[in-house]
Write an enzyme that holds these catalytic residues in place. Structure first.
Site, PDB file in Angstrom:
ATOM      1  N   HIS A 102      -8.387   8.314   2.038  1.00 28.67           N
ATOM      2  CA  HIS A 102      -7.746   9.623   2.010  1.00 28.67           C
ATOM      3  C   HIS A 102      -8.756  10.694   1.633  1.00 28.67           C
ATOM      4  CE1 HIS A 102      -7.350   7.783  -1.986  1.00 28.67           C
ATOM      5  NE2 HIS A 102      -7.450   9.011  -2.482  1.00 28.67           N
ATOM      6  N   HIS A 107      -4.338   1.541   8.164  1.00 33.61           N
ATOM      7  CA  HIS A 107      -4.827   1.188   6.829  1.00 33.61           C
ATOM      8  C   HIS A 107      -6.327   0.886   6.871  1.00 33.61           C
ATOM      9  CE1 HIS A 107      -4.714  -0.234   2.671  1.00 33.61           C
ATOM     10  NE2 HIS A 107      -5.627  -1.106   3.085  1.00 33.61           N
ATOM     11  N   HIS A 124      -8.926  14.502  -0.052  1.00 32.98           N
ATOM     12  CA  HIS A 124      -8.225  15.555  -0.788  1.00 32.98           C
ATOM     13  C   HIS A 124      -8.657  16.899  -0.206  1.00 32.98           C
ATOM     14  CE1 HIS A 124      -7.254  12.951  -4.428  1.00 32.98           C
ATOM     15  NE2 HIS A 124      -8.237  12.252  -3.887  1.00 32.98           N
ATOM     16  N   CYS A 183       0.373   3.548   3.038  1.00 33.38           N
ATOM     17  CA  CYS A 183       0.989   2.994   4.260  1.00 33.38           C
ATOM     18  C   CYS A 183       2.495   3.258   4.210  1.00 33.38           C
ATOM     19  CB  CYS A 183       0.715   1.501   4.378  1.00 33.38           C
ATOM     20  SG  CYS A 183      -0.928   1.086   5.020  1.00 33.38           S
ATOM     21  N   ASP A 222      -0.126  16.284  -2.674  1.00 36.16           N
ATOM     22  CA  ASP A 222      -0.437  15.341  -3.744  1.00 36.16           C
ATOM     23  C   ASP A 222       0.635  15.444  -4.831  1.00 36.16           C
ATOM     24  OD1 ASP A 222      -3.333  13.849  -4.713  1.00 36.16           O
ATOM     25  OD2 ASP A 222      -1.801  14.216  -6.243  1.00 36.16           O
ATOM     26  N   CYS A 255       0.868  -1.188   0.000  1.00 39.52           N
ATOM     27  CA  CYS A 255       0.000   0.000   0.000  1.00 39.52           C
ATOM     28  C   CYS A 255       0.899   1.230   0.000  1.00 39.52           C
ATOM     29  CB  CYS A 255      -0.929   0.011   1.208  1.00 39.52           C
ATOM     30  SG  CYS A 255      -1.856   1.563   1.346  1.00 39.52           S
TER      31      CYS A 255
END
Ligand code: 5GP
Ligand code: ZN
Length: 113
Positions: free
Chosen positions: A99, A46, A101, A7, A30, A4
């Site tokens: 996540h 996770h 943004h 992670c 990003d 991942c």
């Protein structure tokens, strides 16, 4: 979780441009910004997506939401911002680690594409 990418970022195995970090979450820039300010806020734990959260994640989710305005302040988004979660295939989620943004410093449009 093995394989991942987020992670790996949370564990500092992959470098990232960190904007904010505490024991539960990390916020970093990003790689392909869609606005002058574009960061991702992720739990260090996770969780595959918003569709995979459970009752025991309630405190963690509240923590993320409560930190948004603090991170927005660090990024000087005093004129507003947009918080986005892409979930699953139709939501166009490409990284399977929860996540959010946080985008700012430009006027957003609505509805999204
Ligand atoms: P999603 O499409 O899953 O909602 O968003 C994934 C985001 O992660 C994309 O905006 C993409 O640019 C970003 N991203 C993917 N890989 C990396 C990486 O290795 N580092 C950073 N900083 N961002 C990444
Ligand atoms: Zn992960």
């Amino acid at each position: 979780m093995a394989d991942c990418i987020f992670c790996a970022i949370a564990n500092k195995e992959i470098p990232s441009n960190v904007v904010y970090e505490d024991d539960k979450i990390i916020c970093f820039k990003d790689l392909e910004p869609q606005a002058p300010v574009h960061v991702l806020i992720i739990p260090k734990k996770h969780i595959a997506s918003l569709d995979d959260v459970c009752e025991e994640d309630a405190e963690l989710l509240a923590h993320i939401m409560l930190k948004v305005k603090e991170i927005a302040k660090i990024l000087e988004l005093e004129n507003g911002y947009r918080l986005v979660n892409n979930c699953g295939e139709d939501g166009f989620q490409t990284v399977k680690h929860l996540h959010f943004h946080l985008l700012g410093k430009r006027k957003m449009t609505w509805p999204p594409g």
